[in-house]
Design an enzyme around this catalytic site. Structure first.
Site, PDB file in Angstrom:
ATOM      1  N   LYS A 278       0.843  -1.199   0.000  1.00  0.00           N
ATOM      2  CA  LYS A 278       0.000   0.000   0.000  1.00  0.00           C
ATOM      3  C   LYS A 278       0.877   1.246   0.000  1.00  0.00           C
ATOM      4  O   LYS A 278       2.010   1.213   0.473  1.00  0.00           O
ATOM      5  CB  LYS A 278      -0.857   0.023   1.282  1.00  0.00           C
ATOM      6  N   ARG A 352     -10.330 -11.557   2.061  1.00  0.00           N
ATOM      7  CA  ARG A 352     -11.148 -12.654   1.540  1.00  0.00           C
ATOM      8  C   ARG A 352     -10.407 -13.990   1.639  1.00  0.00           C
ATOM      9  O   ARG A 352     -11.027 -15.038   1.751  1.00  0.00           O
ATOM     10  CB  ARG A 352     -11.580 -12.336   0.097  1.00  0.00           C
TER      11      ARG A 352
HETATM   12  N1  BES Z   1      -8.080  -3.738   4.409  1.00  0.00           N
HETATM   13  C1  BES Z   1      -8.263  -3.341   3.059  1.00  0.00           C
HETATM   14  C2  BES Z   1      -9.571  -2.606   2.821  1.00  0.00           C
HETATM   15  C3  BES Z   1      -9.719  -1.267   3.480  1.00  0.00           C
HETATM   16  C4  BES Z   1      -9.422  -0.122   2.776  1.00  0.00           C
HETATM   17  C5  BES Z   1     -10.211  -1.168   4.744  1.00  0.00           C
HETATM   18  C6  BES Z   1      -9.594   1.101   3.364  1.00  0.00           C
HETATM   19  C7  BES Z   1     -10.377   0.065   5.330  1.00  0.00           C
HETATM   20  C8  BES Z   1     -10.082   1.209   4.636  1.00  0.00           C
HETATM   21  C9  BES Z   1      -8.261  -4.572   2.138  1.00  0.00           C
HETATM   22  O1  BES Z   1      -7.481  -5.631   2.556  1.00  0.00           O
HETATM   23  C10 BES Z   1      -7.759  -4.124   0.813  1.00  0.00           C
HETATM   24  O2  BES Z   1      -6.644  -3.676   0.775  1.00  0.00           O
HETATM   25  N2  BES Z   1      -8.572  -4.230  -0.217  1.00  0.00           N
HETATM   26  C11 BES Z   1      -8.198  -3.817  -1.515  1.00  0.00           C
HETATM   27  C12 BES Z   1      -8.750  -4.797  -2.494  1.00  0.00           C
HETATM   28  C13 BES Z   1      -8.253  -4.604  -3.904  1.00  0.00           C
HETATM   29  C14 BES Z   1      -6.784  -4.941  -3.972  1.00  0.00           C
HETATM   30  C15 BES Z   1      -9.045  -5.486  -4.815  1.00  0.00           C
HETATM   31  C16 BES Z   1      -8.786  -2.437  -1.753  1.00  0.00           C
HETATM   32  O3  BES Z   1      -9.899  -2.178  -1.333  1.00  0.00           O
HETATM   33  O4  BES Z   1      -8.092  -1.606  -2.346  1.00  0.00           O
HETATM   34 ZN    ZN Z   2      -5.451  -5.447   1.950  1.00  0.00          ZN
END
Ligand code: BES
Ligand code: ZN
Ligand code: ZN
Length: 495
Positions: A278, A352
């Protein structure tokens, strides 16, 4: 803080401050407000007629009284309650929370509050609000605590209940409020203080304290169960994953308890994204990626004490998502416990992956009616903000029941469509599934992924990524973890 119920005449409560919800447009012409008006020599009536305080949601009037007032209390706080016909017990919880927070700021130590709802639910909500309202996130502050003030006693007044019903309602509210705070405390902990092992330890301690069965699977047992998806996420971390299993069994089960109610919560104690790292901006917030798991633990804590007539299972997969020389790489294929192979396109879509194995394990333990909850997608934050939790599922009655339950307890859900067409986005060239479905409908494709592991059971999924964290302080709570969904889960167990 001590809390108690009282059926004494409200104006005679020996407290430093009385807090009173006032409905939109309400005048001091009858009942409680008239009595207070008389006892204060017309102060209440004067405030209500100035137009400064209209009883609107958010209106506040803090009235320090002189010695001439014919009341033991020396201060009155009027709280706008909005239109009387729309006022429900979750509003009483919010107003009690505002009263407790506001008056603590005024260095008041003892408060009398009336929910202005003549039911046990109203009283319980007021008690709950007192606890959630006083919650703070200053555990790691070494200075400034002395100036904060402290509420030592909170009295909930309701003369329409008998003493037993009143006390039972107060203690119920306390259990729910403290359990929401338990969830918030876990969720606010930084990643170095809340590793999967720490989360498992807190769960075990809590289970011992309140008499829940508890089993914690380590990585060797996960290996044995074939949980390749969960283990694939924790591979990159020095901290071993844990799978927390809690079970509540009623002493006297109700006649027909139906399918085993099961809560599955994402307990990702820190999400760096893994190799699909990230950006640095706001990454510190990813300590709250275990809010789903924390909500399950909080709900189980309350359920253990409220003792509903049906058994409840709680399953929390807990892991860190870190990049390292051992970490899962984009393109790697993992084999889930259910046997389905998954091509990991993006290691940041890890929630997931840990949930699918947790759902499969829950099914092995007999789960029949599942709610999973997770801070699963950034897309739900864009779609629904911090107001509504996204919900989807494979059984409309179950989804409807959760939405309706949320409405009762004051938690909002908005359903997203889970048509089978979305599942096509998860087709992999070389495995059964891939873990991301592209840019389109990100929250739904995450749900569609989980749905593949819930075939044959009644299942709903709550995406709490937008609602589990408050970016700003509110009059009724500090900035930080909200404890969202805990009340809904408790209420579902009590149905
Ligand atoms: N933990 C994150 C989702 C999240 C984002 C929670 C912002 C709280 C605030 C999750 O694991 C994630 O990173 N999801 C990705 C999925 C994508 C790679 C398909 C996302 O939402 O960007
Ligand atoms: Zn994530
Ligand atoms: Zn995550």
């Amino acid at each position: 803080m001590e809390i108690s119920g009282s059926t004494e005449n409200y104006r005679n409560l020996t407290v430093q401050a009385l807090a009173v919800p006032v409905f939109a447009g309400e005048k001091a012409e009858s009942g409680l407000l008239q009595e207070l008006d008389a006892a204060t020599g017309g102060v209440i009536g004067a405030v209500l007629s100035t137009g400064e305080f209209k009883g609107k949601d958010g209106d506040l009037a803090y009235l320090p009284l002189g010695n001439q007032a014919d009341l033991p209390a020396r201060r009155i706080l009027l709280l706008g309650a909005g239109p009387a016909d729309a006022y429900r017990y979750p509003d009483a919880a919010r107003l009690a929370a505002i009263a407790a927070r506001q008056l603590r700021g005024k260095k008041v130590a003892t408060i009398g509050f009336t929910p202005r709802i003549a039911s046990a639910d109203g009283v319980a909500a007021a008690a709950q609000g007192a606890f959630t309202g006083l919650f703070d996130t200053d555990t790691y502050k070494t200075t400034g605590q002395d100036e904060k003030g402290a509420i030592t006693h909170f009295t909930v007044f309701q003369s329409d209940l008998d003493a037993d019903a009143l006390n039972a309602a107060v203690s119920r509210g306390r259990i729910i409020g403290e359990s929401i705070n338990f969830t918030r405390t876990l969720a606010n902990e930084p990643g170095n203080e809340m590793t999967p092992s720490d989360m498992a330890d807190r769960a075990r301690q809590m289970a011992e304290e309140f008499g829940l069965e508890c089993d914690i699977l380590d990585e060797a047992r996960m290996e044995h169960e074939g949980m390749g998806a969960l283990l694939g996420v924790s591979r990159g971390s020095e901290e071993p994953a844990k799978l927390i299993v809690l079970k509540y069994t009623p002493a006297q089960p109700a006649e027909n308890t139906g399918e085993l109610l099961t809560f599955v919560g994402k307990g990702l104690t820190f999400d760096t994204g893994g190799i699909s790292l990230k950006p640095a901006q706001d990454m510190e917030l990813m300590k709250y990626d275990m809010c789903g798991g924390a909500a399950v633990l909080g709900a189980m804590r309350a359920i253990a004490q409220l003792k509903p007539g049906r058994p409840v299972l709680g399953v929390v997969p807990s892991s860190e998502n870190m990049p390292s020389g051992r970490a899962t790489k984009p393109g790697d294929i993992v084999r889930s416990m259910a046997g389905k192979t998954i091509e990991v396109i993006n290691t940041d879509a890890e929630g997931r992956l840990i949930l699918c194995d947790a759902i499969t394990y829950a099914r092995k333990l007999g789960a029949g009616r599942i709610v999973d909850l997770a801070t699963l997608t950034g897309a739900v934050v864009i779609a629904l903000g911090d107001v509504n939790t996204g919900i989807m599922g494979n059984n409309q009655e179950w989804v409807d029941e959760i939405i309706a339950t949320g409405k009762e307890v004051g938690e909002k859900y908005w359903q997203l469509p889970l048509d089978k067409e979305y599942t096509r986005q998860l087709k992999s060239d070389i495995a059964d599934l891939k873990n991301v479905g592209g840019r389109k409908a990100g929250t739904i494709t995450a749900g569609a992924f989980l749905k593949e592991f819930a075939e044959g059971v009644t299942w709903a999924h709550l995406d709490i990524a937008g609602t589990a964290w408050g970016d700003d302080a509110k009059p009724f709570r500090p900035k930080g973890a909200t404890g969202v969904a805990v009340r809904t889960l408790i209420a579902l167990a009590e149905k």
